[in-house]
Each structure stands twice: as structure tokens, then as C-alpha cells.
Design a protein around this motif. Sequence first.
Motif, PDB file in Angstrom:
ATOM      1  N   LEU A  65       2.294   1.567  -3.513  1.00 22.48           N
ATOM      2  CA  LEU A  65       1.227   2.011  -4.411  1.00 22.48           C
ATOM      3  C   LEU A  65       0.915   3.486  -4.186  1.00 22.48           C
ATOM      4  O   LEU A  65       0.670   4.243  -5.139  1.00 22.48           O
ATOM      5  CB  LEU A  65      -0.017   1.150  -4.174  1.00 22.48           C
ATOM      6  CG  LEU A  65      -1.166   1.284  -5.176  1.00 22.48           C
ATOM      7  CD1 LEU A  65      -0.705   0.874  -6.565  1.00 22.48           C
ATOM      8  CD2 LEU A  65      -2.351   0.427  -4.752  1.00 22.48           C
ATOM      9  N   SER A  66       0.931   3.910  -2.931  1.00 19.28           N
ATOM     10  CA  SER A  66       0.700   5.323  -2.625  1.00 19.28           C
ATOM     11  C   SER A  66       1.795   6.204  -3.221  1.00 19.28           C
ATOM     12  O   SER A  66       1.520   7.304  -3.719  1.00 19.28           O
ATOM     13  CB  SER A  66       0.636   5.537  -1.108  1.00 19.28           C
ATOM     14  OG  SER A  66      -0.451   4.841  -0.551  1.00 19.28           O
ATOM     15  N   CYS A  77       0.835  -1.210   0.000  1.00 14.67           N
ATOM     16  CA  CYS A  77       0.000   0.000   0.000  1.00 14.67           C
ATOM     17  C   CYS A  77       0.870   1.260   0.000  1.00 14.67           C
ATOM     18  O   CYS A  77       0.541   2.254  -0.669  1.00 14.67           O
ATOM     19  CB  CYS A  77      -0.928   0.007   1.213  1.00 14.67           C
ATOM     20  SG  CYS A  77      -2.285  -1.183   1.118  1.00 14.67           S
ATOM     21  N   SER A 129       0.843   1.188 -14.288  1.00 14.45           N
ATOM     22  CA  SER A 129       0.750   0.196 -13.212  1.00 14.45           C
ATOM     23  C   SER A 129      -0.261   0.621 -12.161  1.00 14.45           C
ATOM     24  O   SER A 129      -1.103  -0.172 -11.722  1.00 14.45           O
ATOM     25  CB  SER A 129       2.122  -0.012 -12.559  1.00 14.45           C
ATOM     26  OG  SER A 129       3.079  -0.402 -13.504  1.00 14.45           O
ATOM     27  N   PHE A 130      -0.194   1.878 -11.752  1.00 14.60           N
ATOM     28  CA  PHE A 130      -1.088   2.360 -10.707  1.00 14.60           C
ATOM     29  C   PHE A 130      -2.546   2.295 -11.159  1.00 14.60           C
ATOM     30  O   PHE A 130      -3.427   1.878 -10.397  1.00 14.60           O
ATOM     31  CB  PHE A 130      -0.714   3.799 -10.343  1.00 14.60           C
ATOM     32  CG  PHE A 130      -1.521   4.366  -9.213  1.00 14.60           C
ATOM     33  CD1 PHE A 130      -1.214   4.073  -7.896  1.00 14.60           C
ATOM     34  CD2 PHE A 130      -2.598   5.203  -9.467  1.00 14.60           C
ATOM     35  CE1 PHE A 130      -1.960   4.593  -6.844  1.00 14.60           C
ATOM     36  CE2 PHE A 130      -3.360   5.736  -8.425  1.00 14.60           C
ATOM     37  CZ  PHE A 130      -3.034   5.425  -7.114  1.00 14.60           C
ATOM     38  N   ILE A 154      -3.794  -1.397 -11.218  1.00 19.50           N
ATOM     39  CA  ILE A 154      -3.989  -1.940  -9.863  1.00 19.50           C
ATOM     40  C   ILE A 154      -5.249  -1.355  -9.226  1.00 19.50           C
ATOM     41  O   ILE A 154      -6.038  -2.065  -8.611  1.00 19.50           O
ATOM     42  CB  ILE A 154      -2.741  -1.667  -8.992  1.00 19.50           C
ATOM     43  CG1 ILE A 154      -1.558  -2.480  -9.501  1.00 19.50           C
ATOM     44  CG2 ILE A 154      -3.023  -2.012  -7.528  1.00 19.50           C
ATOM     45  CD1 ILE A 154      -0.236  -2.127  -8.844  1.00 19.50           C
ATOM     46  N   CYS A 155      -5.446  -0.038  -9.372  1.00 18.63           N
ATOM     47  CA  CYS A 155      -6.638   0.607  -8.796  1.00 18.63           C
ATOM     48  C   CYS A 155      -7.914   0.008  -9.375  1.00 18.63           C
ATOM     49  O   CYS A 155      -8.830  -0.376  -8.631  1.00 18.63           O
ATOM     50  CB  CYS A 155      -6.614   2.110  -9.056  1.00 18.63           C
ATOM     51  SG  CYS A 155      -5.547   3.041  -7.954  1.00 18.63           S
TER      52      CYS A 155
END
Length: 463
Positions: free
Chosen positions: A55-56, A52, A396-397, A400-401
Amino acid sequence: EEAVFLRKKITLLRAFSLLIGSMVGSGIFISPKGVLKNSGSVGFSLVVWFACGLLSMFGALCYAELGTRITKSGGHYIYILETLGPLPSFLFLWAEFFAIRPANSAVVSLAFGRYMLEPFFAPCAAPVPAVKLVSLLGYYTVLTLNSWSVTWSARLQTALSVVKLLALALIIVPGMILLAQGHTENFQDAFDRQSLVLDKLPLAFYAGMFAYSGWFQTSFVREELIRPERNIPLAVIVSVITVIVGYMLTNVSYYTVLGTQDVLASPAVAVSFVQRAFESLISVVPVLVALSCFGTMNGGIFTFSRTLFVASREGQWPPLFSMIHIRRHTPLPAVMLMFPLVTAMVCVGDIYHLLNFFSFSRWLFIGLATLGLIVHRHRHPELHSPFQVPLFIPISFTIICLFTVAMSFYSDPVNISIGCTMVLSGFPVYYLIIHRQMSSRCHYLTHKLQLLLEVVQQEIKTY
């Protein structure tokens, strides 16, 4: 006697404080239970916390680039509007106002009330009505402060950021001391695959990402930042790395002192930790945690009022909310608008149900905003941003979201369906109202409220 507009009062230190103050709030003190419950074991929960954080960081870097490409305030809303168009931006605004932001504020407010009352009722749980009453008092105090002064709101955020880091340090230090003394029994068989349930992992990520949420806050106040091209990327990178390190050490401390069952059974993990590890601070740490939540409430009101302000300026929200108080230079109507919905959700809501309820909508639109960055790059290859991230980061972000949002329908279909319905309900509103002219009666009401609140339209644009 002078132009009425939002002044540039947010320095690099205040931007850093806004990010730290928004991220380190109720999340690290209530989310460990949700992450552990849905990941199944200590080891997998720590993996989720680190993932997390990573990802943040990806999302924060994407938003830092968007903040240097698009020079308006408004955060998610303005990025979606400028890259994907008016319909998705209005759907975000609709979901943000009626679901995401009031639910988020209610979660933080309830955590504030619970931790503030904990020392007075320990070892018993605080009465629910008392928790809700204190939660609302705290929220109304922050609301009043943001209506009164931008400078004092920013100064409070800076001071509370120091308090937040102190609260984390008081949890990390005792845990690290015990770990150094060889207390590793709670980490035995940390990666128990039998307890891992894959369809619950999106809920674990929602809980973890809630604790990190706030990395996007500078994008809401871009027009009020001093030297935004330099200060946005710098504040984002330093603050997110600081929080990742702090959160990982905090969770290791939790698990060093508390077993898995203790974390799952605790209504307030930080208080249970102090009861076990550091009884002399039993009345201090809950107050520090409550102040951390107070800072998160302050940051949330400070930034979301700018979203309503910008949406009104762009013609997708009633014009009253793009007005500024003639003496205070605060977006007073936009600040005040949220309190009825937050009050209702605090009165009827439960923290963990609210968490799943708003997380679906929030991460759907954050994913769309970073998709917008990819679209904006494709449409404007000639535009050279002063800060640019490698293309694989927004790709990528975004994937994933959107994948996590899709998977969450299997994890919690009831709350996710409510959140989805809330988003879809914005379609008829957009087509029936946004494209129509406001009635003369609506203009009359706006004029009367403008006189009552002593607010006027912004006289100059700072972007």
C-alpha cells in the motif's frame, strides 16, 4: 547582497536518505507489538506488514506523479489545494498542525527517549519522567539544527540513514541464523483464525503504516530537489522496496527469537530481541535504534516546516511563516513553530494512544490527496506528466485509505472521534478568519517578530 530563497541542495542521494531516514525510525521498533495485538497471530501480522508495504508503494507512486505534475513544495497540503480546493487543504493544515504532526513527533520522540535510556536501566524499565526529559532534549536538538543549516540537516540525515540500515541488519542477521538452524517453533499454527478480530484490523494497519510513513517526504521539499522529475520517482521506488524487504526480514527475526507473548509484553521489542539473541550487543542496539528515531525526528521537522512555509505563501497561514533567515537561508519561523505542541504531547501522551489519535486524520487526507490526482488527470488530460502510474493504483489506494478510515470508527471510537472533531473544528476557523483581512495589530506583531528573528520574504520563486 544576494537573493534570499530556499536553495536546491537535495541531491538524489539526499532524497534517498530523507526517505529511508524518515521511514526507518521508531515504527519498526515499536509497531510490531501494535500490529500483532490487533491482527491476532504471527501469520496475519506478517500479511499486514507486507500489505502495508504494498500500500505504501502504491501511495508513493501516486505522490511521485503528483510531484512531477505540481511543481511546488508542500506535500499533502499543496496537492489537496491544487486539486480539491482551499477548504479541504486548510482542514488538512489545521489537523496537521494541531493533531497529526505534533502527535507523530511525540511518538517518535518518546521512542527515542525510551531506547536511549534502556541500556542504563536494564533489566528494569526507565522512569517515565526521565524518558520524557530525554525525548524533549532530543527533539530540541534537532529543532536547533534545522534552524541553523539546511546542508547540515541533510548531511545528518544521510549519516543516520546508514545507522538505521545497520540497526536493521543487527536484528535481521541473528534471526536469520537461528531460522536457518531450524528454530521455527514460534511459527507453528501461524494463522490462528480464532484470534483474528476483523474490527481491530484497521488499527493493525495504522500501526504498520506508521512504520512505513515517510514515503511521501520528498513531496514536501520538491522546490529544493535537484532534477525532481527524475529523482523523485527513482528515490521513491528504490527506498520503498528497500524498506519492505528490510521490514519483512526484521519481523521474521523478531518472531524467530521471541514468542507471541514476549512481543506483546515487551515495551521495547528490539531491546527484548537483543536480550534473548545477542546479549553482547545489549547496550549497542538500543542506541542505534535511538539514533534511528533521531533521524526520523530530523526528517519530520525538515519537511513539515516546508508545509507551513508554503501554506503561509499561499495565504492560509500567518505571513511570518513564509519568511527565511537572511543568512542561514532556513525557514526559521516555520521550524520553530511546532515545539510548544510537541512539548505538551510528549509530557502528557502515551505512544499507542497517540498513534491511533493521529493516524485517522493522516490517512484521511492522504486518501484525499490521491483522489486529487484522479481529479487532476480528469481536469487536465492535455498535461503529460514525465512520470505516470496506471489509473488503478490511485483508485485502489484511495478506496483502501478511506475504507480503513471509516472502519477505524468501530475499532477505536474515542481516539478517532477526537481526531474527527479536530478536523471539523477547522471549518469555523476557515470561514471566520481565512477570508478576512489581518488586523493592523497582527501586521505590527509580524513586523516586530521579523526584526527579532532576522527573516524576510522569499525574493524569488524556484518553481
